[in-house]
Design a protein around this motif. Structure first.
Motif, PDB file in Angstrom:
ATOM      1  N   PRO A 252       0.846  -1.204   0.000  1.00  0.00           N
ATOM      2  CA  PRO A 252       0.000   0.000   0.000  1.00  0.00           C
ATOM      3  C   PRO A 252       0.874   1.244   0.000  1.00  0.00           C
ATOM      4  N   THR A 253       0.416   2.267  -0.678  1.00  0.00           N
ATOM      5  CA  THR A 253       1.202   3.493  -0.753  1.00  0.00           C
ATOM      6  C   THR A 253       0.747   4.486   0.302  1.00  0.00           C
ATOM      7  N   ILE A 254       1.673   5.310   0.754  1.00  0.00           N
ATOM      8  CA  ILE A 254       1.376   6.358   1.724  1.00  0.00           C
ATOM      9  C   ILE A 254       1.160   7.660   0.972  1.00  0.00           C
ATOM     10  N   ASN A 255       0.097   8.340   1.304  1.00  0.00           N
ATOM     11  CA  ASN A 255      -0.243   9.592   0.640  1.00  0.00           C
ATOM     12  C   ASN A 255       0.783  10.665   0.992  1.00  0.00           C
ATOM     13  N   ALA A 256       1.481  11.170  -0.020  1.00  0.00           N
ATOM     14  CA  ALA A 256       2.507  12.190   0.213  1.00  0.00           C
ATOM     15  C   ALA A 256       2.012  13.592  -0.115  1.00  0.00           C
ATOM     16  N   SER A 257       0.746  13.709  -0.519  1.00  0.00           N
ATOM     17  CA  SER A 257       0.232  15.037  -0.844  1.00  0.00           C
ATOM     18  C   SER A 257       0.083  15.863   0.424  1.00  0.00           C
ATOM     19  N   VAL A 258       0.052  17.160   0.252  1.00  0.00           N
ATOM     20  CA  VAL A 258       0.037  18.075   1.392  1.00  0.00           C
ATOM     21  C   VAL A 258      -1.252  18.883   1.380  1.00  0.00           C
ATOM     22  N   ARG A 259      -1.910  18.943   2.519  1.00  0.00           N
ATOM     23  CA  ARG A 259      -3.082  19.806   2.714  1.00  0.00           C
ATOM     24  C   ARG A 259      -2.991  20.334   4.139  1.00  0.00           C
ATOM     25  N   THR A 260      -2.320  21.453   4.285  1.00  0.00           N
ATOM     26  CA  THR A 260      -2.069  22.001   5.611  1.00  0.00           C
ATOM     27  C   THR A 260      -3.358  22.564   6.197  1.00  0.00           C
ATOM     28  N   ILE A 261      -3.663  22.185   7.431  1.00  0.00           N
ATOM     29  CA  ILE A 261      -4.903  22.586   8.091  1.00  0.00           C
ATOM     30  C   ILE A 261      -4.562  23.452   9.298  1.00  0.00           C
ATOM     31  N   LEU A 262      -5.256  24.572   9.401  1.00  0.00           N
ATOM     32  CA  LEU A 262      -5.045  25.524  10.493  1.00  0.00           C
ATOM     33  C   LEU A 262      -6.123  25.355  11.556  1.00  0.00           C
ATOM     34  N   LEU A 263      -5.718  25.398  12.821  1.00  0.00           N
ATOM     35  CA  LEU A 263      -6.644  25.476  13.948  1.00  0.00           C
ATOM     36  C   LEU A 263      -6.458  26.849  14.585  1.00  0.00           C
ATOM     37  N   ALA A 264      -7.535  27.637  14.659  1.00  0.00           N
ATOM     38  CA  ALA A 264      -7.441  29.011  15.158  1.00  0.00           C
ATOM     39  C   ALA A 264      -8.461  29.221  16.265  1.00  0.00           C
ATOM     40  N   LEU A 265      -7.990  29.716  17.414  1.00  0.00           N
ATOM     41  CA  LEU A 265      -8.840  29.936  18.582  1.00  0.00           C
ATOM     42  C   LEU A 265      -8.779  31.401  18.975  1.00  0.00           C
ATOM     43  N   GLY A 266      -9.946  32.015  19.200  1.00  0.00           N
ATOM     44  CA  GLY A 266      -9.921  33.406  19.614  1.00  0.00           C
ATOM     45  C   GLY A 266     -11.302  34.009  19.742  1.00  0.00           C
ATOM     46  N   VAL A 267     -11.330  35.315  19.945  1.00  0.00           N
ATOM     47  CA  VAL A 267     -12.572  36.069  20.101  1.00  0.00           C
ATOM     48  C   VAL A 267     -13.111  36.427  18.725  1.00  0.00           C
ATOM     49  N   THR A 268     -14.389  36.143  18.504  1.00  0.00           N
ATOM     50  CA  THR A 268     -15.042  36.480  17.246  1.00  0.00           C
ATOM     51  C   THR A 268     -16.325  37.252  17.536  1.00  0.00           C
ATOM     52  N   GLU A 269     -16.860  37.894  16.510  1.00  0.00           N
ATOM     53  CA  GLU A 269     -18.074  38.685  16.696  1.00  0.00           C
ATOM     54  C   GLU A 269     -19.280  37.804  16.972  1.00  0.00           C
ATOM     55  N   MET A 270     -19.327  36.645  16.346  1.00  0.00           N
ATOM     56  CA  MET A 270     -20.436  35.714  16.514  1.00  0.00           C
ATOM     57  C   MET A 270     -19.895  34.309  16.334  1.00  0.00           C
ATOM     58  N   GLY A 271     -20.775  33.324  16.271  1.00  0.00           N
ATOM     59  CA  GLY A 271     -20.333  31.952  16.104  1.00  0.00           C
ATOM     60  C   GLY A 271     -20.704  31.093  17.296  1.00  0.00           C
ATOM     61  N   PRO A 272     -20.516  29.774  17.180  1.00  0.00           N
ATOM     62  CA  PRO A 272     -20.947  28.851  18.233  1.00  0.00           C
ATOM     63  C   PRO A 272     -20.173  29.044  19.527  1.00  0.00           C
ATOM     64  N   THR A 273     -20.874  28.870  20.646  1.00  0.00           N
ATOM     65  CA  THR A 273     -20.261  28.983  21.972  1.00  0.00           C
ATOM     66  C   THR A 273     -20.475  27.710  22.777  1.00  0.00           C
ATOM     67  N   ASP A 274     -20.759  26.610  22.081  1.00  0.00           N
ATOM     68  CA  ASP A 274     -21.064  25.349  22.764  1.00  0.00           C
ATOM     69  C   ASP A 274     -19.874  24.404  22.814  1.00  0.00           C
ATOM     70  N   GLY A 275     -18.674  24.921  22.550  1.00  0.00           N
ATOM     71  CA  GLY A 275     -17.492  24.069  22.588  1.00  0.00           C
ATOM     72  C   GLY A 275     -17.218  23.347  21.290  1.00  0.00           C
ATOM     73  N   THR A 276     -17.951  23.678  20.226  1.00  0.00           N
ATOM     74  CA  THR A 276     -17.695  23.080  18.919  1.00  0.00           C
ATOM     75  C   THR A 276     -16.991  24.089  18.023  1.00  0.00           C
ATOM     76  N   THR A 277     -16.383  23.592  16.960  1.00  0.00           N
ATOM     77  CA  THR A 277     -15.689  24.445  15.999  1.00  0.00           C
ATOM     78  C   THR A 277     -16.389  24.339  14.654  1.00  0.00           C
ATOM     79  N   ARG A 278     -15.990  25.193  13.728  1.00  0.00           N
ATOM     80  CA  ARG A 278     -16.536  25.141  12.374  1.00  0.00           C
ATOM     81  C   ARG A 278     -15.399  25.190  11.363  1.00  0.00           C
ATOM     82  N   LYS A 279     -15.561  24.434  10.291  1.00  0.00           N
ATOM     83  CA  LYS A 279     -14.604  24.452   9.189  1.00  0.00           C
ATOM     84  C   LYS A 279     -14.957  25.589   8.240  1.00  0.00           C
TER      85      LYS A 279
END
Length: 750
Positions: free
Chosen positions: A18-45
């Motif tokens: 089996p081959t290992i996927n060598a492609s790159v798709r860098t994913i960012l995780l960002a935490l901070g204060v926003t004007e709106m958005g969920p406050t139930d401990g979940t994130t959004r993509k």
């Protein structure tokens, strides 16, 4: 094997690795204060600025750092780059999102002023209803007390006209119709009886029961009886003939069932109306789209209807058991408008109701306005739950509905169209708050409770490569970031740390080395200085200056991603230095010109703080060091390249789990890993392009002794020859003495 005589030969083909996927798709995780958005401990993509703004809002005083970070991310990494965003608000219990102090704004819309309204109750289930004979609705109304409506239903039956035994003959028949259906022929076979010429009532009933559809047969008063499965007045048994009926003597013609419903298993709305109104005086039953409303015949506050809990049919109708009073003449509350998200933004939201564009009286148009300007329009809505234009169905879905509000149907008791909200402009919504009063480092660090997760822990189930927390450059939070990446995420997530605001080089050194104690803490993480400037995106919010100062982590994360995707194994490249691939393109300046002084850089770079500087007309990142220079992987490219390999191997070798540890098992692991590592080697990711010099991989018996296999373990070892960045480019300058040297050499030789 040598080919000799002609033959058919079976040979085992070596299994493909089996081959290992060598492609790159860098994913960012960002935490901070926003004007709106969920406050139930979940994130959004989110993958673009429009997606981000739809969910998390735009530029405000408090959300500046987070909004700027995501703008920098997409400016450098490109639209479509994946980010997962978590919103921070204050909670009174660490790790418990249900104790958040942020709130949603609300507004209640009322109906037009109308006459007095009767008390009424509406069923939760539509007709038809699957009831049982004897089921009841016990109803209390006004001051008249309780009355009971009872459902009655019996099945149609027909019994043989004489007692047995019965002198039947092989292949004799009876013809029966059930519930008015097509005739069915029941044939009696000699093999079905002990003695068909003296058949018992039990034997006859058993044969009929086995062959009739929609009916049963049993013995009643010593005679075989046919009974319809249906109970009610539409039930029927009709024996119309057959050669056996001369013996059995069933009366021909239809024998109907009885009751006050046609079919107790499918009671209609019309039947409910007839039964209830006949048994319970003072009420009227109406059919509203299949649902049953029981209303008092009086109006006003003294009018009331209640389905009592001793009823046996209330669960089938889904009637509640509370008293429903009427209302005096006037308006009723009909729809509540809630802000979709917690936040003070709700104070800028008003709504407008107008007559429907389609001209229908039971529809309305609904507009959302922000600061007096229309931002959303929804035409031809209604308050019919079964309609595709039901207001809640159109407006409430997160992905396709309103960005700003959701609706709650308050189920006004006035019949449509009187239950629609009155036309006009209403608001703003009140009671919304951002939950930032009392915000502390603990809210960013977060935690886990039975009620959910907050802070950094909201990313636990999200795949990611880079972590940023713009707007909270404190010792506690940045140490927590490193710990989260190193421990919770097992070293497979890399934090980019922002400098605190307004620090000189000396102050930055003190913060990094002493206050936060980040110097030589871990290979997981990098620190940059100073903060950067971007064009002022909202002068009404941030003043008239051309630029604003923001944390650099979003811009840097975007550069990381751009370099990652520049080639296979791009994570091994250092995201620093000159060149379009490596330099920031979205900044207009830096917070302090002190960084342009070599003395400032000489102070910070030996402390593993990477300057963001400028030479000529371009800004560039002047360093790629991680927090710890004395570890195995002292630079960003080395550390993140190793992380890239580790993550790919972790997923790429899962095919080995639970396989038998025989020689082919180890060979498959070696083949898969070698193919992947050779690909990286060919793409110039290591110190050499020769595999033997670029890496070593061992998955052999030396590591996997019998005692190791006994523990159900398979151990491999990978060593990589990574490369350090060229930080100091030295050019030796001196006089050209070649001619003089040649002359002296000639003289010496002569």
């Amino acid at each position: 094997m040598t080919d000799l005589a002609s033959e058919v030969r079976i040979e085992n083909e070596a299994p493909k690795a089996p081959t290992i996927n060598a492609s790159v798709r860098t994913i960012l995780l960002a935490l901070g204060v926003t004007e709106m958005g969920p406050t139930d401990g979940t994130t959004r993509k989110v993958t673009s600025i429009p997606e981000y703004e739809r969910l998390f809002g735009g530029w405000t005083t408090n959300s500046k750092d987070m909004r700027a970070a995501l703008q920098g991310w997409w400016a450098e990494a490109g639209e479509g780059a994946e980010a997962h965003v978590g919103r921070v608000v204050h909670t009174s219990v660490q790790g418990d999102p249900t104790t958040k102090t942020s709130t949603k704004g609300q507004l209640t819309l009322s109906t037009p002023t109308g006459g007095a309204v009767a008390g009424s109750v509406l069923s939760g289930n539509p007709a038809p209803y699957n009831l049982e004979p004897g089921d009841t609705l016990v109803i209390s109304r006004d001051a008249l007390g309780q009355a009971t409506a009872t459902v009655t239903a019996t099945a149609a039956t027909r019994s043989a006209g004489v007692d047995g035994p019965y002198a039947l003959a092989d292949n004799q028949t009876i013809i029966v119709s059930i519930d008015g259906g097509a005739p069915q022929t029941v044939t009696f076979l000699a093999s079905e009886f002990a003695n068909i010429g003296a058949a018992t009532a039990t034997e006859v009933a058993a044969v009929i029961a086995a062959k009739l559809v929609g009916a049963q047969a049993d013995v009643s008063a010593s005679r075989p009886r046919i009974r319809s499965d249906r109970r009610g007045t539409s039930s029927g048994v009709n024996v119309s003939g057959g050669t056996a009926n001369a013996v059995l003597q069933y009366t021909t013609g239809n024998s109907p069932g009885t009751g006050n419903v046609a079919n107790v298993d499918a009671v209609t709305a019309a039947e409910v109306k007839t039964i209830v109104e006949a048994a319970v005086s003072g009420v009227t039953v109406t059919n509203e789209g299949g649902f049953q409303r029981i209303s008092s015949n009086t109006t006003g506050p003294s009018s009331s209807v209640q389905v009592i809990s001793t009823s046996t049919a209330d669960d089938e109708f889904d009637f509640d058991n509370v008293s429903h009073p009427g209302n005096a003449a006037g308006a009723q509350q009909t729809v509540r408008v809630d802000a979709r998200w917690d936040g003070a933004y709700a104070a800028e939201i008003t709504v407008q109701v107008t007559a429907a564009t389609n001209g229908l009286a039971d529809h309305f148009n609904f507009y959302v306005l922000r600061n007096g300007l229309p931002v959303e329009r929804y035409a031809n809505l209604n308050l019919d739950e079964l309609s595709p234009r039901y207001a809640l169905t159109i407006i409430n879905p997160e992905a396709t509905g309103s960005r700003f509000v959701v609706l709650v149907d308050l189920n006004a008791t006035i019949a449509s169209p009187g239950n629609l909200p009155i036309a006009g402009t209403f608001g703003p919504l009140t009671g919304g708050s951002d939950g930032l009063v009392g915000l502390t480092d603990t809210d960013y660090v977060g935690g886990v409770t039975l009620n959910g997760k907050t802070g950094l822990r909201c990313f636990d189930s999200r795949d990611g490569d880079i972590l940023i927390v713009p707007g909270r450059a404190t010792a506690a939070v940045q140490n927590a970031e490193v710990t989260y990446c190193e421990v919770t995420r097992e070293g497979l997530l890399f934090p980019i740390l922002d400098p605190p605001a307004g620090l000189t080089a000396a102050q930055m050194e003190t913060y990094f080395v002493d206050t936060a104690a980040l110097y030589e803490l871990s290979e997981l993480g990098s620190m940059y200085w100073p903060r950067v400037k971007i064009l002022n995106p909202a002068k009404a919010v941030y003043g008239n200056d051309a630029d604003i100062v923001v944390p650099p982590s979003g811009v840097l994360a975007g550069i990381y991603a751009r370099v990652d995707e520049s080639k296979i194994g791009g994570a091994f490249e250092h995201p620093a230095g000159e060149g379009e691939l490596y330099r920031p393109t979205s900044i207009t300046g830096v917070e302090t010109d002190e960084v342009f002084e070599k003395a400032a850089r000489d102070r910070l770079f030996p402390r593993n703080i990477n300057p963001i500087s400028k030479e000529g007309k371009y800004f560039f990142v002047d360093g790629a060091r991680v927090l710890k220079l004395t570890g195995n992987w002292p630079s960003v490219g080395q550390r993140r390249g190793v992380m890239f390999v580790s993550k790919r191997l972790k997923t790429g070798l899962t095919f080995l789990r639970h396989r038998n540890m025989r020689p082919s098992f180890y060979q498959a692991g070696i083949r898969t890993t070698t193919v992947f590592m050779n690909l990286l080697t060919r793409n110039d990711c290591f110190a050499s392009k020769k595999p033997s010099e670029a890496y070593q991989f061992d998955f052999g018996p030396g590591l996997n002794k019998p005692s190791t296999r006994k523990q159900r373990k398979a151990i491999s070892k990978l060593a990589m020859a990574t490369t350090e960045p060229g930080e100091f480019i030295v050019v030796l300058v001196g006089p050209d003495t070649r001619a003089l040297d040649a002359e002296l050499a000639a003289e010496a030789a002569g």
